[in-house]
Design a protein around this motif. Sequence first.
Motif, mmCIF file in Angstrom:
data_model
loop_
_atom_site.group_PDB
_atom_site.id
_atom_site.type_symbol
_atom_site.label_atom_id
_atom_site.label_comp_id
_atom_site.label_asym_id
_atom_site.label_seq_id
_atom_site.Cartn_x
_atom_site.Cartn_y
_atom_site.Cartn_z
ATOM 1 N N ALA A 152 -6.361 6.410 -12.232
ATOM 2 C CA ALA A 152 -5.260 5.593 -12.742
ATOM 3 C C ALA A 152 -5.550 4.105 -12.554
ATOM 4 O O ALA A 152 -5.298 3.298 -13.450
ATOM 5 N N GLY A 153 -6.106 3.748 -11.393
ATOM 6 C CA GLY A 153 -6.418 2.350 -11.138
ATOM 7 C C GLY A 153 -7.453 1.811 -12.109
ATOM 8 O O GLY A 153 -7.359 0.680 -12.580
ATOM 9 N N VAL A 154 -8.438 2.642 -12.434
ATOM 10 C CA VAL A 154 -9.472 2.208 -13.377
ATOM 11 C C VAL A 154 -8.866 2.036 -14.769
ATOM 12 O O VAL A 154 -9.192 1.080 -15.483
ATOM 13 N N VAL A 155 -7.942 2.938 -15.139
ATOM 14 C CA VAL A 155 -7.255 2.779 -16.429
ATOM 15 C C VAL A 155 -6.507 1.444 -16.452
ATOM 16 O O VAL A 155 -6.548 0.698 -17.439
ATOM 17 N N GLY A 156 -5.855 1.104 -15.336
ATOM 18 C CA GLY A 156 -5.162 -0.181 -15.240
ATOM 19 C C GLY A 156 -6.114 -1.349 -15.409
ATOM 20 O O GLY A 156 -5.832 -2.308 -16.128
ATOM 21 N N ALA A 157 -7.287 -1.246 -14.747
ATOM 22 C CA ALA A 157 -8.289 -2.311 -14.849
ATOM 23 C C ALA A 157 -8.747 -2.482 -16.290
ATOM 24 O O ALA A 157 -8.903 -3.600 -16.782
ATOM 25 N N SER A 177 2.220 -2.974 -18.316
ATOM 26 C CA SER A 177 1.920 -1.549 -18.186
ATOM 27 C C SER A 177 0.722 -1.333 -17.268
ATOM 28 O O SER A 177 0.718 -0.386 -16.484
ATOM 29 N N ALA A 178 -0.269 -2.247 -17.353
ATOM 30 C CA ALA A 178 -1.422 -2.114 -16.463
ATOM 31 C C ALA A 178 -0.970 -2.214 -15.008
ATOM 32 O O ALA A 178 -1.369 -1.418 -14.160
ATOM 33 N N ARG A 179 -0.133 -3.199 -14.732
ATOM 34 C CA ARG A 179 0.356 -3.411 -13.375
ATOM 35 C C ARG A 179 1.138 -2.188 -12.898
ATOM 36 O O ARG A 179 0.976 -1.708 -11.773
ATOM 37 N N ALA A 180 1.983 -1.644 -13.789
ATOM 38 C CA ALA A 180 2.782 -0.475 -13.425
ATOM 39 C C ALA A 180 1.872 0.697 -13.072
ATOM 40 O O ALA A 180 2.093 1.386 -12.070
ATOM 41 N N ILE A 181 0.826 0.912 -13.880
ATOM 42 C CA ILE A 181 -0.089 2.034 -13.629
ATOM 43 C C ILE A 181 -0.794 1.852 -12.286
ATOM 44 O O ILE A 181 -0.845 2.764 -11.466
ATOM 45 N N VAL A 182 -1.301 0.612 -12.059
ATOM 46 C CA VAL A 182 -2.034 0.357 -10.819
ATOM 47 C C VAL A 182 -1.122 0.530 -9.607
ATOM 48 O O VAL A 182 -1.472 1.192 -8.627
ATOM 49 N N ASP A 183 0.106 -0.051 -9.692
ATOM 50 C CA ASP A 183 1.037 0.038 -8.565
ATOM 51 C C ASP A 183 1.399 1.478 -8.259
ATOM 52 O O ASP A 183 1.441 1.893 -7.106
ATOM 53 N N ARG A 184 1.656 2.267 -9.332
ATOM 54 C CA ARG A 184 2.061 3.641 -9.121
ATOM 55 C C ARG A 184 0.938 4.424 -8.446
ATOM 56 O O ARG A 184 1.180 5.178 -7.509
ATOM 57 N N SER A 185 -0.280 4.178 -8.908
ATOM 58 C CA SER A 185 -1.396 4.916 -8.309
ATOM 59 C C SER A 185 -1.608 4.471 -6.869
ATOM 60 O O SER A 185 -1.897 5.280 -5.994
#
Lengths: 329, 297
Positions: free
Chosen positions: A236-241, A314-322
């Motif tokens: 998930a973090g890589v998707v955010g990146a 959305s990137a921030r949300a994905i990274v934070d959630r992961s």
Amino acid sequence: MSIAAKADPATPAGSASPLTKRRPFGDRSFQVLCLAAGLLVLIILALIAISMTQQSTTWFTTAGWSGVFSTNWDPAHNAYGALPFIYGTLITAAIAIVIAFPVSLGISLLLTEVLPGRFARPVVYVIDLLAVVPSVVWGLWGFLVLAPWLQKIYQSIASGLTGVPVLSTFFGGTSVSGTSFFTTGLILAIMITPIVTSLSREVIATVPTIDREGAYALGATRWEMIRGAVWPHSQAGVVGAVLLGLGRAMGETIAAALVIGSSATITTHLFNPGYSMPSVIANEFGEATVGEFRSALIGMGVLLFVLTIIINLSARAIVDRSARRTRGA
Amino acid sequence: MMAIASEQQTVDLREPSGWRRSKNQIATVGMWVAFVVMLVPLGFVLFTVIGKGASAITWQFLTGNIPINVLPVTFGGVGPAVYGTLVITGFASLMAIPLGVLGGIYINEYGGNQVLARVINFFADVMTGVPSIIMGLFIFTIWVLHFGYSGFAGSLALACLMLPIVIRSTYEMLRLVPDSLREASYALGATKARVTLTVVLPAAIGGIVSGALLAVARAAGETAPLVFTILVTQTLNKNLFSGANTALSTLIFQNATQPYTGAQARAWGSALTLIAIAFILMIVARLITARFARYDR
């Protein structure tokens, strides 16, 4: 008392002191100053949204929904359709991500899983070097060196692919040019690689050592360990990146303005010249002295702003959630 | 027969079998290939810029006036652009760095877990992802339309770009300062402002300065925010607050599409100057981190 100050920074130690009931003026004004500096971020973002929308209302009201999202771009006849530019922005950013993602992931895995710390450091320096080369220098190099060189390669690929069903739709075409969607995608890929790499590396570095050791203890090879322990944890973090990289690629202006070819057309041929939102704003702004033309260019800035904000959120949300899930686990 | 077959199937547990080992090796080679793929364009661009730019760099080139485009690179120089880059970026830093550090202090020292601090932190992060061209257009709409083009407008645009970067890096550095330092100072009866300014900030100063320098390095190379705010000129304009100005990055952008070899050579020379400025700032930032940063990540 000191521990209370730590636990609740909003009521600092000074106020609880029995000697001075009130906090000194300097102390309070410093807090207000800091708050004002922090609020500046919100004020600037709000002002960006308000002032730019205001300047672009002429375009949005005159052209209307269908006019804004039309393919007809002809400033001489007051036709300002933004679709070719939206298309160009999306397609070049997509090319950039397709190229930059595997490269960045490979480098970040190399840094975290393969190289020991003291060998990883010089590699990080090299990535930092790549990050500080200014956008305009990439544009200069892309326009004067890379594009003429790629033109010959594009031409031989395009002529070789004539008649091949699927490939010729993307890599064929008659007006093949060195300055094209694909060249822009390449340059953007180079430019976003450092940020995608360093963000992915941070994410991958948070994988607990015990997960790695567990995988090794089961007899996994390094690659199997990466697939089984590192990837599920950092996916998930890589998707955010990658999303943050996508946002950067979409907003990149000057390099794109020089190598995209400046042609407001929608085509599947990636080796043909095109245009993107930031590059048309930069190239045409000087000519657009007044009226709907300028309004249309600023309006495209608003579209770009909204697009990048959505992607960043959305990137921030994905990274934070992961990150939260990882910490919880 | 059966016994022999099962005996042959016994696996060697010490080493991964053929295909698994090959896959592992392919993956490792793939990672190295990715690194080389990144090195190629970097090497290529540095080689070209140094090859084409180094011969142009002389004292006269860095200080002389910009001649008309047809003249070869031996005439005049790019002095006004060097001046513009230094002054515009310098003024932007003067505005953005103090405000950014204060904003970072607010988020980490005063905000705590308040919603407002979290919102500011979140949006500072989002703002770092806002394209630089938006900052240029923004300053154009709120400043240039009312007060005209000037170097100062360019500084404002660059400051908007730098502010969130400085806030975020300051916040990250302050977070590393251990609470025991703050507690010890409170125990001595110091006020919060005094603790922050004389204990916490000095403890994190190495990281904060290097973060700020990286923001300056990024701003110095930016072109998009300047195109809309300084309205490029060729002559030296020492007045930052009125009249069109110029900078190295906008000069490169203009000259790149010029057909004249002299203009292109000036672009390459300017590119080398700009890269040199950015690299020097980055190296100084690294040295400061190595020498003064007490709490490194």
